[in-house]
Write an enzyme that holds these catalytic residues in place. Structure first.
Site, short mmCIF file in Angstrom:
data_model
loop_
_atom_site.label_atom_id
_atom_site.label_comp_id
_atom_site.label_asym_id
_atom_site.label_seq_id
_atom_site.Cartn_x
_atom_site.Cartn_y
_atom_site.Cartn_z
N GLY A 62 1.93 -2.80 -5.11
CA GLY A 62 2.46 -3.11 -6.53
C GLY A 62 3.36 -3.66 -6.15
O GLY A 62 4.03 -4.68 -7.40
N HIS A 85 -3.42 -3.99 -5.43
CA HIS A 85 -5.17 -3.31 -5.43
C HIS A 85 -5.81 -4.57 -5.11
O HIS A 85 -6.59 -4.16 -3.32
CB HIS A 85 -5.39 -2.42 -5.98
CG HIS A 85 -3.84 -1.23 -6.09
ND1 HIS A 85 -3.43 -0.77 -5.17
CD2 HIS A 85 -3.17 -1.35 -7.36
CE1 HIS A 85 -2.41 -0.11 -5.69
NE2 HIS A 85 -2.22 0.01 -7.05
N ARG A 100 7.87 6.09 6.17
CA ARG A 100 8.18 7.87 6.12
C ARG A 100 6.63 7.66 6.31
O ARG A 100 6.33 6.96 6.01
CB ARG A 100 8.29 9.07 5.08
CG ARG A 100 7.83 7.16 3.66
CD ARG A 100 8.50 8.19 2.68
NE ARG A 100 8.40 7.61 1.43
CZ ARG A 100 8.72 6.56 0.98
NH1 ARG A 100 9.53 5.78 1.26
NH2 ARG A 100 7.98 6.18 -0.39
N TRP A 154 3.81 -6.15 -3.76
CA TRP A 154 3.12 -7.63 -3.96
C TRP A 154 3.08 -8.35 -5.23
O TRP A 154 3.61 -8.72 -5.05
CB TRP A 154 1.97 -7.10 -3.16
CG TRP A 154 1.43 -8.45 -2.86
CD1 TRP A 154 2.08 -9.72 -1.94
CD2 TRP A 154 0.55 -9.25 -3.32
NE1 TRP A 154 1.28 -10.88 -1.58
CE2 TRP A 154 0.35 -10.50 -2.96
CE3 TRP A 154 0.01 -9.41 -4.64
CZ2 TRP A 154 -0.62 -11.56 -3.75
CZ3 TRP A 154 -0.87 -10.67 -5.08
CH2 TRP A 154 -1.30 -11.08 -4.51
N ASP A 171 0.72 0.27 2.23
CA ASP A 171 1.74 0.56 0.88
C ASP A 171 1.68 -0.77 0.92
O ASP A 171 2.13 -2.06 1.29
CB ASP A 171 2.83 1.22 1.73
CG ASP A 171 3.99 1.85 0.41
OD1 ASP A 171 3.02 2.13 -0.59
OD2 ASP A 171 5.31 1.96 0.92
N LEU A 202 -18.03 2.49 14.39
CA LEU A 202 -16.87 1.86 14.37
C LEU A 202 -16.83 3.21 13.24
O LEU A 202 -17.86 3.77 12.42
CB LEU A 202 -16.03 0.91 13.53
CG LEU A 202 -14.54 1.41 12.95
CD1 LEU A 202 -13.54 1.04 13.86
CD2 LEU A 202 -14.41 -0.06 11.53
#
Length: 261
Positions: free
Chosen positions: A33, A47, A204, A35, A30, A141
């Site tokens: 935007g 992004h 959250r 940033w 998160d 991984l």
């Protein structure tokens, strides 16, 4: 964790216990935007820089020995964003997979996608399916990328599949338990997340891995995703290792190695 902010990445790494690493780390990426907004740049710039964080976190997770990494890349709610941004995100996804497929293959990274990927543009679906196939035998991984994903929707779809199998006699209602139900989730066959990280200061989980996070340790950081790097990941792991996971037991039971009574 503020006591560790001024020490080096190498010093933090020296504090990490290899015997107590989280097996599965999930991340809500998160702040892209915000940033960009702080720098008066278009949102898509955040992004794009965030993809550098994705590369670094994936590389480091493999190097340190984490077995499963799940990244929340695009939620079902994200479809409501401006169409120009959604299209740009889909292009970034395709560009990333094209560029990184060779690296994933060479580094033993197995790519998986969870969520309603059938809603993605056909070109994106083709690239995703190719990456899944090309990396299917890799074992170092497991990289899960959540795309068009929603935790509530995942549970509802799982219930529908269970009901169908009950009707067809494949599963009995009396035999349905948590272990059986988990086979119907997107994450079937994978351990639940030990650690869930959310960047940008929000506290959250935004409809992410609702079933799987029942006993997950949460770590929230104010760092925006484009600024999140190896040191930030180490701080999250160090914080995780300083917790006592009891899974409903008492502290005394954990210390004595006893099962719940």
């Amino acid at each position: 964790m503020n006591d560790y902010k001024n020490i080096t990445t190498e010093e933090i790494l020296s504090l990490i216990s290899q015997s107590n690493l989280p097996e599965h780390v999930a991340i809500i990426m998160d702040g892209n935007g915000r940033w960009a907004k702080q720098r008066r740049l278009p949102r898509i710039s955040g992004h794009k820089v965030g993809m550098d964080s994705v590369r670094e976190v994936i590389t480091f997770s493999r190097e340190i020995g984490i077995k499963v990494l799940t990244l929340y890349a695009f939620s079902q709610e994200n479809w409501k964003r401006p169409q120009a941004e959604v299209k740009a995100l889909m292009r970034l996804l395709q560009e990333y997979l094209r560029k990184e497929l060779k690296t994933m293959t060479e580094k033993g990274i197995r790519f998986r996608a969870i969520g309603e990927t059938e809603k993605l543009p056909p070109a994106a679906q083709d690239i995703i399916n190719n990456a899944i196939e090309e990396t299917s035998k890799n074992k170092d991984l497991i990289l899960n990328v959540a795309l068009s994903y929603g935790g509530r929707s995942e549970i509802i779809e799982a219930v529908k599949k269970v009901l169908t199998d009950i009707e067809n006699g494949k599963v009995s209602a009396d035999g349905l338990d948590e272990a059986v139900f988990e086979n119907y989730l997107n994450t079937s066959g994978l351990p639940d997340p030990d650690l869930l990280i959310r960047t940008s200061g929000e506290k959250r989980i935004s409809n992410f891995l609702l079933w799987q996070s029942a006993y997950t340790e949460f770590y929230f950081t104010d760092t925006l995703w484009p600024d999140f790097r190896k040191k930030d990941m180490l701080l999250a792991i160090l914080d995780y290792q300083q917790r006592e996971r009891r899974f409903g037991l008492t502290r005394e039971q954990i210390r004595r190695g006893l099962d719940a009574i």
